[in-house]
Write a protein that holds these residues in place. Structure first.
Motif, PDB file in Angstrom:
ATOM      1  N   GLU A   1       0.833  -1.217   0.000  1.00 58.31           N
ATOM      2  CA  GLU A   1       0.000   0.000   0.000  1.00 58.31           C
ATOM      3  C   GLU A   1       0.860   1.257   0.000  1.00 58.31           C
ATOM      4  O   GLU A   1       0.543   2.236  -0.695  1.00 58.31           O
ATOM      5  CB  GLU A   1      -0.930  -0.004   1.207  1.00 58.31           C
ATOM      6  N   GLU A   2       1.949   1.242   0.762  1.00 54.04           N
ATOM      7  CA  GLU A   2       2.822   2.418   0.822  1.00 54.04           C
ATOM      8  C   GLU A   2       3.502   2.665  -0.525  1.00 54.04           C
ATOM      9  O   GLU A   2       3.581   3.808  -0.991  1.00 54.04           O
ATOM     10  CB  GLU A   2       3.869   2.226   1.916  1.00 54.04           C
ATOM     11  N   VAL A   3       3.980   1.596  -1.132  1.00 54.68           N
ATOM     12  CA  VAL A   3       4.608   1.750  -2.444  1.00 54.68           C
ATOM     13  C   VAL A   3       3.567   2.194  -3.474  1.00 54.68           C
ATOM     14  O   VAL A   3       3.828   3.059  -4.312  1.00 54.68           O
ATOM     15  CB  VAL A   3       5.283   0.441  -2.891  1.00 54.68           C
ATOM     16  N   GLY A   4       2.363   1.625  -3.379  1.00 52.84           N
ATOM     17  CA  GLY A   4       1.292   2.000  -4.292  1.00 52.84           C
ATOM     18  C   GLY A   4       0.965   3.480  -4.213  1.00 52.84           C
ATOM     19  O   GLY A   4       0.692   4.127  -5.231  1.00 52.84           O
ATOM     20  N   ALA A   5       0.991   4.027  -3.007  1.00 53.80           N
ATOM     21  CA  ALA A   5       0.718   5.455  -2.833  1.00 53.80           C
ATOM     22  C   ALA A   5       1.814   6.302  -3.485  1.00 53.80           C
ATOM     23  O   ALA A   5       1.535   7.340  -4.099  1.00 53.80           O
ATOM     24  CB  ALA A   5       0.604   5.785  -1.350  1.00 53.80           C
ATOM     25  N   MET A   6       3.066   5.846  -3.351  1.00 51.03           N
ATOM     26  CA  MET A   6       4.179   6.555  -3.982  1.00 51.03           C
ATOM     27  C   MET A   6       4.041   6.550  -5.504  1.00 51.03           C
ATOM     28  O   MET A   6       4.240   7.567  -6.171  1.00 51.03           O
ATOM     29  CB  MET A   6       5.506   5.900  -3.568  1.00 51.03           C
ATOM     30  N   VAL A   7       3.692   5.381  -6.041  1.00 48.96           N
ATOM     31  CA  VAL A   7       3.522   5.247  -7.486  1.00 48.96           C
ATOM     32  C   VAL A   7       2.390   6.142  -7.978  1.00 48.96           C
ATOM     33  O   VAL A   7       2.546   6.893  -8.946  1.00 48.96           O
ATOM     34  CB  VAL A   7       3.239   3.774  -7.847  1.00 48.96           C
ATOM     35  N   TRP A   8       1.261   6.097  -7.294  1.00 54.09           N
ATOM     36  CA  TRP A   8       0.090   6.856  -7.730  1.00 54.09           C
ATOM     37  C   TRP A   8       0.332   8.356  -7.653  1.00 54.09           C
ATOM     38  O   TRP A   8      -0.138   9.115  -8.510  1.00 54.09           O
ATOM     39  CB  TRP A   8      -1.126   6.462  -6.910  1.00 54.09           C
ATOM     40  N   ASN A   9       1.072   8.801  -6.670  1.00 52.41           N
ATOM     41  CA  ASN A   9       1.396  10.218  -6.539  1.00 52.41           C
ATOM     42  C   ASN A   9       2.165  10.712  -7.768  1.00 52.41           C
ATOM     43  O   ASN A   9       1.866  11.782  -8.323  1.00 52.41           O
ATOM     44  CB  ASN A   9       2.225  10.464  -5.279  1.00 52.41           C
ATOM     45  N   GLN A  10       3.136   9.911  -8.212  1.00 51.80           N
ATOM     46  CA  GLN A  10       3.919  10.297  -9.386  1.00 51.80           C
ATOM     47  C   GLN A  10       3.071  10.260 -10.661  1.00 51.80           C
ATOM     48  O   GLN A  10       3.173  11.142 -11.521  1.00 51.80           O
ATOM     49  CB  GLN A  10       5.127   9.360  -9.539  1.00 51.80           C
ATOM     50  N   VAL A  11       2.222   9.238 -10.770  1.00 53.09           N
ATOM     51  CA  VAL A  11       1.397   9.095 -11.973  1.00 53.09           C
ATOM     52  C   VAL A  11       0.366  10.209 -12.063  1.00 53.09           C
ATOM     53  O   VAL A  11       0.136  10.789 -13.144  1.00 53.09           O
ATOM     54  CB  VAL A  11       0.712   7.715 -11.998  1.00 53.09           C
ATOM     55  N   GLN A  12      -0.270  10.534 -10.939  1.00 53.71           N
ATOM     56  CA  GLN A  12      -1.250  11.627 -10.943  1.00 53.71           C
ATOM     57  C   GLN A  12      -0.615  12.934 -11.394  1.00 53.71           C
ATOM     58  O   GLN A  12      -1.198  13.694 -12.172  1.00 53.71           O
ATOM     59  CB  GLN A  12      -1.837  11.796  -9.545  1.00 53.71           C
ATOM     60  N   THR A  13       0.586  13.199 -10.914  1.00 53.46           N
ATOM     61  CA  THR A  13       1.292  14.416 -11.310  1.00 53.46           C
ATOM     62  C   THR A  13       1.509  14.440 -12.813  1.00 53.46           C
ATOM     63  O   THR A  13       1.314  15.463 -13.481  1.00 53.46           O
ATOM     64  CB  THR A  13       2.636  14.511 -10.583  1.00 53.46           C
ATOM     65  N   ARG A  14       1.889  13.277 -13.367  1.00 54.39           N
ATOM     66  CA  ARG A  14       2.126  13.189 -14.813  1.00 54.39           C
ATOM     67  C   ARG A  14       0.830  13.387 -15.601  1.00 54.39           C
ATOM     68  O   ARG A  14       0.798  14.086 -16.615  1.00 54.39           O
ATOM     69  CB  ARG A  14       2.731  11.825 -15.135  1.00 54.39           C
ATOM     70  N   LEU A  15      -0.246  12.780 -15.140  1.00 56.54           N
ATOM     71  CA  LEU A  15      -1.522  12.884 -15.844  1.00 56.54           C
ATOM     72  C   LEU A  15      -2.062  14.308 -15.824  1.00 56.54           C
ATOM     73  O   LEU A  15      -2.799  14.715 -16.732  1.00 56.54           O
ATOM     74  CB  LEU A  15      -2.548  11.933 -15.219  1.00 56.54           C
ATOM     75  N   ASN A  16      -1.695  15.048 -14.808  1.00 58.02           N
ATOM     76  CA  ASN A  16      -2.150  16.441 -14.696  1.00 58.02           C
ATOM     77  C   ASN A  16      -1.317  17.397 -15.550  1.00 58.02           C
ATOM     78  O   ASN A  16      -1.632  18.584 -15.643  1.00 58.02           O
ATOM     79  CB  ASN A  16      -2.105  16.899 -13.237  1.00 58.02           C
ATOM     80  N   CYS A  17      -0.261  16.864 -16.163  1.00 55.88           N
ATOM     81  CA  CYS A  17       0.595  17.690 -17.021  1.00 55.88           C
ATOM     82  C   CYS A  17       0.746  17.002 -18.374  1.00 55.88           C
ATOM     83  O   CYS A  17       1.832  16.515 -18.720  1.00 55.88           O
ATOM     84  CB  CYS A  17       1.969  17.895 -16.382  1.00 55.88           C
ATOM     85  N   PRO A  18      -0.331  16.893 -19.146  1.00 55.61           N
ATOM     86  CA  PRO A  18      -0.287  16.150 -20.415  1.00 55.61           C
ATOM     87  C   PRO A  18       0.661  16.772 -21.417  1.00 55.61           C
ATOM     88  O   PRO A  18       0.901  17.980 -21.405  1.00 55.61           O
ATOM     89  CB  PRO A  18      -1.733  16.209 -20.906  1.00 55.61           C
ATOM     90  N   ASN A  19       1.210  15.922 -22.257  1.00 57.77           N
ATOM     91  CA  ASN A  19       2.150  16.372 -23.296  1.00 57.77           C
ATOM     92  C   ASN A  19       1.741  15.700 -24.604  1.00 57.77           C
ATOM     93  O   ASN A  19       1.752  14.482 -24.700  1.00 57.77           O
ATOM     94  CB  ASN A  19       3.578  15.998 -22.912  1.00 57.77           C
ATOM     95  N   ASP A  20       1.384  16.486 -25.603  1.00 55.87           N
ATOM     96  CA  ASP A  20       0.919  15.915 -26.863  1.00 55.87           C
ATOM     97  C   ASP A  20       2.061  15.484 -27.782  1.00 55.87           C
ATOM     98  O   ASP A  20       1.853  14.702 -28.707  1.00 55.87           O
ATOM     99  CB  ASP A  20       0.019  16.911 -27.600  1.00 55.87           C
ATOM    100  N   GLU A  21       3.255  15.983 -27.548  1.00 58.82           N
ATOM    101  CA  GLU A  21       4.381  15.661 -28.421  1.00 58.82           C
ATOM    102  C   GLU A  21       5.042  14.356 -27.975  1.00 58.82           C
ATOM    103  O   GLU A  21       5.270  14.131 -26.797  1.00 58.82           O
ATOM    104  CB  GLU A  21       5.409  16.791 -28.401  1.00 58.82           C
ATOM    105  N   PHE A  22       5.370  13.519 -28.944  1.00 54.60           N
ATOM    106  CA  PHE A  22       6.108  12.301 -28.654  1.00 54.60           C
ATOM    107  C   PHE A  22       7.590  12.619 -28.473  1.00 54.60           C
ATOM    108  O   PHE A  22       8.131  13.494 -29.138  1.00 54.60           O
ATOM    109  CB  PHE A  22       5.943  11.266 -29.771  1.00 54.60           C
ATOM    110  N   LYS A  23       8.232  11.870 -27.589  1.00 52.71           N
ATOM    111  CA  LYS A  23       9.681  11.978 -27.401  1.00 52.71           C
ATOM    112  C   LYS A  23      10.290  10.631 -27.741  1.00 52.71           C
ATOM    113  O   LYS A  23       9.658   9.598 -27.615  1.00 52.71           O
ATOM    114  CB  LYS A  23       9.987  12.369 -25.944  1.00 52.71           C
ATOM    115  N   TYR A  24      11.557  10.692 -28.149  1.00 50.61           N
ATOM    116  CA  TYR A  24      12.235   9.475 -28.586  1.00 50.61           C
ATOM    117  C   TYR A  24      13.600   9.353 -27.937  1.00 50.61           C
ATOM    118  O   TYR A  24      14.235  10.358 -27.602  1.00 50.61           O
ATOM    119  CB  TYR A  24      12.375   9.474 -30.115  1.00 50.61           C
ATOM    120  N   PHE A  25      14.040   8.106 -27.752  1.00 49.82           N
ATOM    121  CA  PHE A  25      15.385   7.888 -27.219  1.00 49.82           C
ATOM    122  C   PHE A  25      16.414   8.275 -28.266  1.00 49.82           C
ATOM    123  O   PHE A  25      16.167   8.205 -29.469  1.00 49.82           O
ATOM    124  CB  PHE A  25      15.568   6.400 -26.878  1.00 49.82           C
TER     125      PHE A  25
END
Length: 211
Positions: free
Chosen positions: A187-211
């Protein structure tokens, strides 16, 4: 329509990566697709599966690495299509794992630069979460560890070192987040993961990036 986000979950073996990926998928349903590498149901993936599960199946290290890279290229168009349809795509392992595991073999001529070269041009994740554990030897005691050829404690130490090199050389600090899971509950790790993912989802990026 805004494109979906490409989110990669990486980690050393037995750090709870698969569990956390499943939890993340459940949080993001129905607008999500999971792709796990190696993708063993493709033509190349079937060869990789035989190699990983059959100790008598011998291939040169260089050939094995190129097969893993080719497996990622096999799925590139599928990933792009899903993202363009607005789906969030979760990757369970990807380029970083492919390079780290191959470079950790310390085969002459197969440094990280050589291993990374075939993956140049693949989609770069919008967010990479790396689950790391300070006690790789302790992790090796978990049930099921050692069932495939790379699940050896001493080898995992080398893999971890290669991951660290890759994040330093080709990673972007804004995209790569290291999550220490030692002593933490699911549960603790899940909360850490979700916090990072939510932040990313709130900052959408339409451009693709490549290695």
């Amino acid at each position: 329509m805004a494109r979906g986000q490409l989110i990669l979950v990486e980690g050393l073996d037995r750090t709870g990566k698969t569990t956390q990926t499943e939890l993340l998928i459940n949080r993001l349903k129905p607008n999500v697709e999971l792709i796990k590498f190696p993708k063993r149901d493709t033509p190349i993936g079937k060869i990789i599966n035989e190699y990983l599960t059959n100790a008598n199946y011998v291939l040169p290290d260089q050939s094995v690495h190129l097969l893993f890279s080719a497996n990622r290229w096999e799925v590139k168009d599928q990933i792009t299509k899903l993202l363009n349809e607005g789906k969030n795509v979760i990757l369970d392992r990807y380029v970083y794992s492919g390079v780290a595991y191959s470079a950790a073999k310390e085969t002459p001529g197969m440094n990280w630069q050589w291993c990374f070269a075939p993956d140049k041009g693949l989609l770069r994740p919008d967010l990479t979460l790396f689950l790391t554990h300070s006690d790789s030897r302790g992790q090796a005691q978990r049930d099921g560890f050692g069932e495939e050829r790379y699940e050896v404690g001493s080898f995992q130490d080398k893999v971890k070192s290669q991951f660290e090199t890759l994040f330093d050389k080709i990673g972007n600090p804004e995209e790569v987040k290291l999550l220490e899971v030692t002593g933490k509950s699911i549960e603790e790790v899940g909360a850490m993961v979700w916090n990072q993912v939510q932040t990313r989802l709130n900052c959408p990026n339409d451009e693709f990036k490549y290695f």
